[in-house]
Design an enzyme around this catalytic site. Structure first.
Site, PDB file in Angstrom:
ATOM      1  CG  HIS A 109      -1.714  -1.124   0.965  1.00 39.19           C
ATOM      2  ND1 HIS A 109      -2.374  -1.540   2.330  1.00 39.19           N
ATOM      3  CD2 HIS A 109      -2.500  -1.762   0.112  1.00 39.19           C
ATOM      4  CE1 HIS A 109      -3.865  -2.929   1.949  1.00 39.19           C
ATOM      5  NE2 HIS A 109      -2.784  -2.635   0.001  1.00 39.19           N
ATOM      6  CB  CYS A 117       5.319  14.906  -9.739  1.00 39.30           C
ATOM      7  SG  CYS A 117       4.141  15.612 -10.747  1.00 39.30           S
ATOM      8  N   GLY A 175      -0.929 -10.140  12.677  1.00 42.16           N
ATOM      9  CA  GLY A 175      -1.799  -8.858  12.573  1.00 42.16           C
ATOM     10  C   GLY A 175      -2.720  -7.759  11.404  1.00 42.16           C
TER      11      GLY A 175
END
Ligand code: NAD
Ligand code: ZN
Length: 228
Positions: A109, A117, A175
């Site tokens: 992610h 940019c 987790g």
């Protein structure tokens, strides 16, 4: 606890989510103390919000970076970093594994420590407490190089992650609630390709893809689990 002899495995892969960092004090997104309970993601974490008010979105991410810098990797991060040849795929954007010494971490992610940019494709590494610059040399606003709500994952990163999942013979998920796709499909993929699959979570999903489930916190379980 039944310990795992690492020399029995040739390709060990850790797959981590927000719960891995929770013990370091990095707030999770959902659940108790979750960031998106306090802030509206439509205001701060989607392309539309950035297009509307880039500076506001950047300042929000700058605060998140500062919150992360105030936290330290825990013993569990260090145990992972100390396993020779280990691979790590994380859904976290906080860079905690790298701070503990892990190399080649696949960040599904993206990361808070990189800006890009979208006009000229420049990518900027930025590790400071404050952003060095909010604008690209071309004049456009830089945006955090993370997957926001509604964004597509980078197909190159996903392909690389899937290949590592298919190749591993020990897959340890830590987790993650298994709700965000395509990451949620990785444990089943690992199992399908023959890996031994373990889940570490104080509230295990109990998914059928796991051969073994360890109910506990990453920072407490990991230092006890392996025989090197
Ligand atoms: P999630 O918030 O959906 O689930 C967290 C899981 O961690 C839960 O199952 C919980 O029981 C478990 N957990 C809590 N404390 C733990 C501990 N000490 N040890 C082991 N497990 C523990 O997290 P997710 O599945 O990663 O999905 C959330 C999404 O939000 C991801 O896409 C991720 O990119 C993003 N996110 C990232 C960060 C970060 O970078 N630190 C933080 C929050 C969310
Ligand atoms: Zn540019």
């Amino acid at each position: 606890m039944d310990r795992i002899t690492l020399s029995q495995y040739r390709r060990i892969l850790f797959f981590t989510g927000a719960g891995m960092s929770a013990e370091s004090g990095v707030p999770t997104y959902r659940g108790k103390g979750g960031v998106w309970k306090e802030y509206d993601y439509e205001e701060y974490a989607c392309q539309k919000a950035f297009d509307r008010n880039p500076e506001k979105v950047l300042r929000f991410h700058e605060l998140r970076r500062q919150a992360v810098l105030d936290c330290l990797p825990h013993e569990g991060h260090r145990v992972i970093a100390g396993i020779p040849g280990v691979k790590v795929i994380t859904q976290n954007i906080d860079g905690m594994h790298q701070r503990a010494g892990s190399e080649g971490v696949i960040e599904l992610h993206g990361t808070l420590w990189r800006l890009r940019c979208d006009r000229c494709r420049t990518v900027v590494e930025d590790h400071g407490k404050s952003y060095e610059t909010l604008k690209c040399a071309c004049g456009a606003w830089l945006r955090p190089d993370i997957i926001w709500f509604g964004d597509m994952l980078d197909p190159v990163v996903v392909r690389k992650a899937k290949r590592s999942v298919e190749e591993c013979d020990l897959f340890i998920s830590i987790g993650t609630s298994g709700t965000v796709w395509p990451a949620a499909g990785f444990p089943a993929l690992a199992r399908e390709w023959g890996a031994y699959c373990i889940e570490i979570n104080p509230e295990p999903s109990g998914g059928r893809e796991y051969h073994r489930t360890i109910a506990g916190n990453a920072g407490a379980v990991l230092p006890e689990l392996f025989i090197f």
